[in-house]
Design an enzyme around this catalytic site. Sequence first.
Site, PDB file in Angstrom:
ATOM      1  N   ASP A 111      24.227  17.287  48.902  1.00 49.05           N
ATOM      2  CA  ASP A 111      23.692  18.889  48.961  1.00 49.05           C
ATOM      3  C   ASP A 111      24.242  19.952  47.904  1.00 49.05           C
ATOM      4  OD1 ASP A 111      22.145  17.785  50.976  1.00 49.05           O
ATOM      5  OD2 ASP A 111      23.577  18.376  52.398  1.00 49.05           O
TER       6      ASP A 111
HETATM    7  N1  URA Z   1      25.594  14.350  54.304  1.00 47.46           N
HETATM    8  C1  URA Z   1      25.108  15.589  54.271  1.00 47.46           C
HETATM    9  O1  URA Z   1      24.733  16.358  55.321  1.00 47.46           O
HETATM   10  N2  URA Z   1      24.955  16.200  53.034  1.00 47.46           N
HETATM   11  C2  URA Z   1      25.527  15.626  51.845  1.00 47.46           C
HETATM   12  O2  URA Z   1      25.269  16.103  50.807  1.00 47.46           O
HETATM   13  C3  URA Z   1      25.841  14.221  52.133  1.00 47.46           C
HETATM   14  C4  URA Z   1      25.822  13.600  53.364  1.00 47.46           C
END
Ligand code: URA
Length: 252
Positions: A111
Amino acid sequence: MPKAPPASIRLQKVIAQAGLASRRRAEEMIRQGRVRVNGHLVTALGTTVDANHDDVVVDGRRLRRRAPMRYMILHKPTGCVTTADDEKGRPTVFDLLKRQPVRLFPVGRLDFNTEGLLLLTNDGPLANRLLHPRYGTPRVYLVRVNGTVAERDLETMRRGVDLPDGRTLPAQVHIVRRFEKTSWLRITLREGKNRQVHRMLEYCGGYGIRKLQRVGLGPLTLAGLAPGQFRFLDSFEVDRLYQACGLDKAAP
Ligand code: URA
């Protein structure tokens, strides 16, 4: 900027990989004087060529160059997206990589606000294996959350939680450190559902996430890489990645 490793391959292998002949037959073709490299006749069997740049012609037919396989790990900083184009015009990981001789694709996503280990490659079969939950390649996250996480919530996440896109697989979840107002957890997942760590914690009552970092993928770690830095894997590391997801490197 780190340089891509050289792509030096034996000439008979290049001809065989192009599907023109078996390796043995390709050796015969070389000995028979039917092969030119960059316009020069080559009859020596030990000759290696640069699969990226050299021009190989067999019986007057030019071989199409196959893109060499590349494997890179990036320590993704927060504040960028993992896709090549963002509809909101935000910075992307490709801004950090500058120009690369071959196009690389991220294996999975992190993310915008997650930092950590991102593998990029043009090796499609390996990427598919690493992403497929059947092969269970571990992804290790460190996450700092608000509050003290209750033991029953750790247990819930370990067993698996029901999300709209399916139940999560059993996970390893441990408290690494407890501070007065926050806790650090180490979470090892064997699948990569969208925003999985966020959603697992939300399911348990919404411990706010202060920081989320991926520190491991299969045998790979972030060791030696500061946020924004990247490097290419060596062949030993690539072999270990193949082993980790049970893929046969010799397969075409
Ligand atoms: N889990 C999440 O919530 N975000 C990420 O970027 C990777 C794993």
